[in-house]
Write a protein that holds these residues in place. Structure first.
Motif: not given
Length: 96
Positions: A15-17, A41, A44-47, A71-72
């Protein structure tokens, strides 16, 4: 069951990517559908994660993961062999 104290640091890193995390290795860890929701969950914020290994666990429902993968764009490969995902779950994954 995969113990929360083992999963929590990984979920934080996802989650901290974290740039140094490109592959998630969770095969043979007794991951459940509930754990998969937590993983989804966090993604969701990982790239940076580009592959996820979830083979031979207790996963039966992949809806939470397919929703995130729509979305990812960084996750290119997901390995789910050895789980009891039914035809309906497999169809969800094919659509992603």
């Amino acid at each position: 069951m995969f113990f929360y104290n083992e999963l929590k640091p990984l979920m934080h890193k996802i989650s901290c990517n974290s740039e140094d995390l490109s592959s998630i290795q969770l095969s043979h860890k007794k991951i459940t559908d509930k754990n998969l929701v937590q993983i989804s969950d966090a993604l969701q914020t990982n790239s940076h994660v580009d592959e996820i290994w979830l083979t031979n666990n207790f996963i039966t429902e992949v809806g939470s993961l397919t929703g995130v993968l729509e979305k990812n764009e960084s996750v290119a490969e997901v390995y789910l062999g050895g789980n009891k995902i039914g035809d309906q779950g497999g169809e969800k994954f094919v659509d992603v």
